[in-house]
Motif scaffolding. Structure first.
Motif, PDB file in Angstrom:
ATOM      1  N   PRO A  18       0.327  -0.771  -0.234  1.00  0.00           N
ATOM      2  CA  PRO A  18       0.507   0.484  -0.100  1.00  0.00           C
ATOM      3  C   PRO A  18       0.798   1.390  -0.076  1.00  0.00           C
ATOM      4  O   PRO A  18       2.055   1.656   0.382  1.00  0.00           O
ATOM      5  CB  PRO A  18      -0.644  -0.182   1.506  1.00  0.00           C
ATOM      6  N   PHE A  19       0.053   2.624  -0.178  1.00  0.00           N
ATOM      7  CA  PHE A  19       0.959   3.492  -0.818  1.00  0.00           C
ATOM      8  C   PHE A  19      -0.093   4.669  -0.517  1.00  0.00           C
ATOM      9  O   PHE A  19      -1.542   4.733  -1.280  1.00  0.00           O
ATOM     10  CB  PHE A  19       2.499   3.815  -1.638  1.00  0.00           C
ATOM     11  N   SER A  20       0.357   5.719  -0.082  1.00  0.00           N
ATOM     12  CA  SER A  20      -0.799   7.475  -0.493  1.00  0.00           C
ATOM     13  C   SER A  20       0.950   8.201  -1.113  1.00  0.00           C
ATOM     14  O   SER A  20       1.102   8.849  -0.438  1.00  0.00           O
ATOM     15  CB  SER A  20      -0.922   7.495   0.719  1.00  0.00           C
ATOM     16  N   ILE A  21       0.349   7.871  -2.451  1.00  0.00           N
ATOM     17  CA  ILE A  21       0.965   9.699  -2.955  1.00  0.00           C
ATOM     18  C   ILE A  21      -0.030  10.360  -3.963  1.00  0.00           C
ATOM     19  O   ILE A  21      -0.867   9.560  -5.022  1.00  0.00           O
ATOM     20  CB  ILE A  21       2.152   9.223  -4.545  1.00  0.00           C
ATOM     21  N   GLY A  26      -6.439   6.899  -7.770  1.00  0.00           N
ATOM     22  CA  GLY A  26      -6.541   5.937  -8.052  1.00  0.00           C
ATOM     23  C   GLY A  26      -5.873   4.641  -7.968  1.00  0.00           C
ATOM     24  O   GLY A  26      -6.717   4.073  -7.507  1.00  0.00           O
ATOM     25  N   PHE A  27      -4.927   4.589  -7.571  1.00  0.00           N
ATOM     26  CA  PHE A  27      -4.058   4.715  -6.821  1.00  0.00           C
ATOM     27  C   PHE A  27      -3.739   3.888  -5.789  1.00  0.00           C
ATOM     28  O   PHE A  27      -2.759   4.824  -5.069  1.00  0.00           O
ATOM     29  CB  PHE A  27      -2.391   4.104  -7.933  1.00  0.00           C
ATOM     30  N   VAL A  28      -3.830   2.887  -5.524  1.00  0.00           N
ATOM     31  CA  VAL A  28      -3.508   2.762  -3.907  1.00  0.00           C
ATOM     32  C   VAL A  28      -2.331   1.581  -3.202  1.00  0.00           C
ATOM     33  O   VAL A  28      -2.636   1.385  -2.348  1.00  0.00           O
ATOM     34  CB  VAL A  28      -5.473   2.366  -3.063  1.00  0.00           C
ATOM     35  N   ALA A  29      -1.532   0.852  -4.291  1.00  0.00           N
ATOM     36  CA  ALA A  29      -1.340  -0.453  -3.954  1.00  0.00           C
ATOM     37  C   ALA A  29      -0.631  -0.502  -5.456  1.00  0.00           C
ATOM     38  O   ALA A  29      -0.772  -0.551  -6.093  1.00  0.00           O
ATOM     39  CB  ALA A  29      -1.557  -0.868  -4.014  1.00  0.00           C
TER      40      ALA A  29
END
Length: 96
Positions: A18-21, A26-29
């Protein structure tokens, strides 16, 4: 997720990091391959490019129901990839 592949006679499992950028709406991992150590612990076997909390050869714990990394257990000793830290262009002003 959780697919198993054979690479050089070793089983690998695909998990999610998981990431938060904000730049990647719309992308979380990000998905990576891990070499299993135990049922829910593995060694990251390719370069994470987006999930900067994780690095190549890190030993991670993951949830076997969701195939998502929970935490880094041991640092693999590699520098984080800094691809997303680059703010310029790969081309000069003429487009070449």
């Amino acid at each position: 997720m959780g697919a198993i592949a054979l690479n050089q006679n070793e089983a690998r499992i695909k998990i999610r990091l998981p990431f938060s950028i904000k730049k990647l709406k719309g992308f979380v991992a990000e998905c990576v391959w891990v070499k299993p150590v135990t049922n829910n612990i593995g060694v990251i076997d390719n370069l994470p490019l987006v999930a900067t909390k994780y690095r190549y050869k890190d030993i991670v714990e993951f949830n076997t129901a969701t195939w998502e990394a929970i935490k880094v257990i041991s640092d693999g000793g590699y520098r984080k990839t800094e691809l997303l830290d680059y703010e310029g262009s790969f081309f000069n002003e003429k487009g070449s």
